[in-house]
Each structure stands twice: as structure tokens, then as C-alpha cells.
Design a protein around this motif. Structure first.
Motif, PDB file in Angstrom:
ATOM      1  N   PHE A  80       0.807  -1.213   0.000  1.00  0.00           N
ATOM      2  CA  PHE A  80       0.000   0.000   0.000  1.00  0.00           C
ATOM      3  C   PHE A  80       0.846   1.272   0.000  1.00  0.00           C
ATOM      4  O   PHE A  80       2.013   1.254   0.396  1.00  0.00           O
ATOM      5  CB  PHE A  80      -0.930   0.030   1.218  1.00  0.00           C
ATOM      6  N   THR A  81       0.229   2.355  -0.452  1.00  0.00           N
ATOM      7  CA  THR A  81       0.711   3.715  -0.250  1.00  0.00           C
ATOM      8  C   THR A  81      -0.476   4.514   0.262  1.00  0.00           C
ATOM      9  O   THR A  81      -1.612   4.322  -0.199  1.00  0.00           O
ATOM     10  CB  THR A  81       1.271   4.362  -1.534  1.00  0.00           C
ATOM     11  N   ALA A  82      -0.219   5.380   1.234  1.00  0.00           N
ATOM     12  CA  ALA A  82      -1.304   6.123   1.851  1.00  0.00           C
ATOM     13  C   ALA A  82      -0.806   7.473   2.357  1.00  0.00           C
ATOM     14  O   ALA A  82       0.396   7.673   2.554  1.00  0.00           O
ATOM     15  CB  ALA A  82      -1.903   5.331   3.011  1.00  0.00           C
ATOM     16  N   GLN A  83      -1.754   8.360   2.581  1.00  0.00           N
ATOM     17  CA  GLN A  83      -1.499   9.645   3.215  1.00  0.00           C
ATOM     18  C   GLN A  83      -2.250   9.628   4.540  1.00  0.00           C
ATOM     19  O   GLN A  83      -3.421   9.238   4.590  1.00  0.00           O
ATOM     20  CB  GLN A  83      -2.006  10.790   2.347  1.00  0.00           C
ATOM     21  N   VAL A  84      -1.579  10.042   5.624  1.00  0.00           N
ATOM     22  CA  VAL A  84      -2.171   9.996   6.957  1.00  0.00           C
ATOM     23  C   VAL A  84      -2.076  11.365   7.598  1.00  0.00           C
ATOM     24  O   VAL A  84      -1.021  12.011   7.558  1.00  0.00           O
ATOM     25  CB  VAL A  84      -1.439   8.959   7.852  1.00  0.00           C
ATOM     26  N   ASP A  85      -3.176  11.811   8.193  1.00  0.00           N
ATOM     27  CA  ASP A  85      -3.165  13.008   9.030  1.00  0.00           C
ATOM     28  C   ASP A  85      -3.013  12.519  10.460  1.00  0.00           C
ATOM     29  O   ASP A  85      -3.963  12.000  11.057  1.00  0.00           O
ATOM     30  CB  ASP A  85      -4.452  13.814   8.856  1.00  0.00           C
ATOM     31  N   GLY A  86      -1.810  12.639  11.013  1.00  0.00           N
ATOM     32  CA  GLY A  86      -1.530  12.151  12.353  1.00  0.00           C
ATOM     33  C   GLY A  86      -2.204  12.955  13.444  1.00  0.00           C
ATOM     34  O   GLY A  86      -2.223  12.531  14.601  1.00  0.00           O
ATOM     35  N   THR A  87      -2.788  14.098  13.120  1.00  0.00           N
ATOM     36  CA  THR A  87      -3.496  14.889  14.120  1.00  0.00           C
ATOM     37  C   THR A  87      -4.967  14.496  14.231  1.00  0.00           C
ATOM     38  O   THR A  87      -5.597  14.746  15.243  1.00  0.00           O
ATOM     39  CB  THR A  87      -3.383  16.400  13.830  1.00  0.00           C
ATOM     40  N   THR A  88      -5.522  13.881  13.176  1.00  0.00           N
ATOM     41  CA  THR A  88      -6.931  13.477  13.191  1.00  0.00           C
ATOM     42  C   THR A  88      -7.118  11.970  13.053  1.00  0.00           C
ATOM     43  O   THR A  88      -8.181  11.449  13.353  1.00  0.00           O
ATOM     44  CB  THR A  88      -7.718  14.138  12.040  1.00  0.00           C
ATOM     45  N   GLY A  89      -6.110  11.272  12.527  1.00  0.00           N
ATOM     46  CA  GLY A  89      -6.230   9.846  12.249  1.00  0.00           C
ATOM     47  C   GLY A  89      -6.880   9.539  10.911  1.00  0.00           C
ATOM     48  O   GLY A  89      -7.089   8.386  10.574  1.00  0.00           O
ATOM     49  N   ASP A  90      -7.204  10.572  10.125  1.00  0.00           N
ATOM     50  CA  ASP A  90      -7.798  10.347   8.808  1.00  0.00           C
ATOM     51  C   ASP A  90      -6.749   9.800   7.846  1.00  0.00           C
ATOM     52  O   ASP A  90      -5.579  10.195   7.887  1.00  0.00           O
ATOM     53  CB  ASP A  90      -8.388  11.635   8.243  1.00  0.00           C
ATOM     54  N   VAL A  91      -7.187   8.871   6.966  1.00  0.00           N
ATOM     55  CA  VAL A  91      -6.274   8.194   6.048  1.00  0.00           C
ATOM     56  C   VAL A  91      -6.848   8.245   4.634  1.00  0.00           C
ATOM     57  O   VAL A  91      -8.033   7.994   4.432  1.00  0.00           O
ATOM     58  CB  VAL A  91      -6.087   6.710   6.451  1.00  0.00           C
ATOM     59  N   THR A  92      -5.995   8.566   3.670  1.00  0.00           N
ATOM     60  CA  THR A  92      -6.344   8.431   2.261  1.00  0.00           C
ATOM     61  C   THR A  92      -5.522   7.284   1.707  1.00  0.00           C
ATOM     62  O   THR A  92      -4.284   7.345   1.709  1.00  0.00           O
ATOM     63  CB  THR A  92      -6.047   9.725   1.473  1.00  0.00           C
ATOM     64  N   LEU A  93      -6.194   6.232   1.285  1.00  0.00           N
ATOM     65  CA  LEU A  93      -5.518   5.081   0.691  1.00  0.00           C
ATOM     66  C   LEU A  93      -5.316   5.380  -0.783  1.00  0.00           C
ATOM     67  O   LEU A  93      -6.259   5.371  -1.562  1.00  0.00           O
ATOM     68  CB  LEU A  93      -6.365   3.819   0.883  1.00  0.00           C
TER      69      LEU A  93
END
Length: 170
Positions: A80-93
Motif C-alpha cells: 500500500f501507499t497512503a497519506q495519513v493526518d496524524g493529528t486526526t487519524g484520517d487516512v487516504t488510501l
């Protein structure tokens, strides 16, 4: 969870832009905490960017993934490759390439909060090209042998809302 890397310099007034990089492993993650599924997951990967906009890539291995009501476990391996917002826990796969038994599947989507909603909603687009329908059905049917067999290609969009309902009810 084991992680090794760099974080900082720390800026409490601008958490989203704190730089970070490193690698991680998740070992023996019990999926049964999510109502309706089971299995033990292991993941390895790397991350870099900023706390509010982290890029990550890696692998996930679940040798015994199960939708509990079917009582069939199947091996699933992913890259996988993903983008993560470590302040909210939101993830874009961005790209998840999975192998389910003999069938390859490609996923993209999000795991994110919605205003006024407790928990995260998972929205996935996925596609199978020249796969085996019996491999896909094996996850979802109770019968010892899936009701269909043969080559399949398809695309789907799935939305899983938050909440404690079992996976198959969502």
C-alpha cells in the motif's frame, strides 16, 4: 507497535507541520476488536512528511482473515501507499494492491471523520481484473464451497459507516 525515526523540531502551535520520518512494524494485531471480522495482522512500512500530512508505504499480511459469520479464513497480503493526518487519524488510501487466495484486487479510498459523526467512515473503490469469483465469495458465504466459480472482473464502491454493528451488517 514498534516505530523508529525522527520527529521535530516540536512546535505546539503548529502540530500539523512538525516534520517526521521513520519506519514501523505492527505485530499480532487482533482484528476481532472490529465487530464481525477476525484474524491476526502484521504490517511493516515507512513514513515521512509532516504530522498532518504523512506519506506512508508498506505491506500488510493477514494469513487468516475471516468474516466471522462465514467461519472461513483466507490469506490476504497487501502492498500500500497512503497519506495519513496524524493529528486526526484520517487516512487516504492512494493504492492498496491485495492478493486474496489467487485473486488480485486494487483498492483506493478514505478512512475519515465526518462532521457531527462519532467514529470513522471507510469509503473504498475496488477493482478485480481476471480474478477468481470463488476467491472473493469465499470470504462472504457460509457454504463450504462458494456457489460460483470462474474468472471475474468487476469494480465496486463500498461505504462502511462507523459503529458497533458487525462487518457484514454494515
Amino acid at each position: 507497535i514498534k516505530s523508529r525515526g525522527k520527529l521535530g523540531p516540536w512546535n505546539k502551535d503548529d502540530l500539523k507541520n512538525i516534520p517526521l520520518s521513520g519506519d514501523y512494524t505492527f505485530d499480532h494485531i487482533d482484528l476481532s476488536v472490529f465487530h464481525g471480522i477476525a484474524g491476526i495482522l502484521t504490517a511493516k512500512g515507512e513514513f515521512n512528511g509532516a504530522l498532518g500530512n504523512m506519506e506512508t508505504q508498506g505491506t500488510v499480511d493477514t494469513p487468516n482473515f475471516e468474516v466471522v459469520h462465514t467461519k472461513h479464513s483466507v490469506p490476504i497480503k497487501t502492498r500500500f501507499t497512503a497519506q495519513v493526518d496524524g493529528t486526526t487519524g484520517d487516512v487516504t488510501l492512494r493504492a492498496v494492491d491485495a492478493t486474496i487466495l489467487r485473486t488480485a484486487a486494487h483498492f483506493e479510498g478514505t478512512i475519515s471523520s465526518k462532521p457531527g459523526q462519532h467514529g470513522k467512515t471507510t469509503a473504498l473503490n475496488f477493482a478485480v481484473r481476471d480474478g477468481h469469483i470463488e476467491d472473493v465469495l469465499r470470504i462472504f458465504v457460509r457454504e463450504s464451497k462458494p456457489p460460483m466459480a470462474g474468472k471475474t472482473s468487476f469494480k465496486a464502491h463500498v461505504v462502511l459507516p462507523p459503529g458497533k454493528r458487525p462487518f457484514e451488517k454494515k
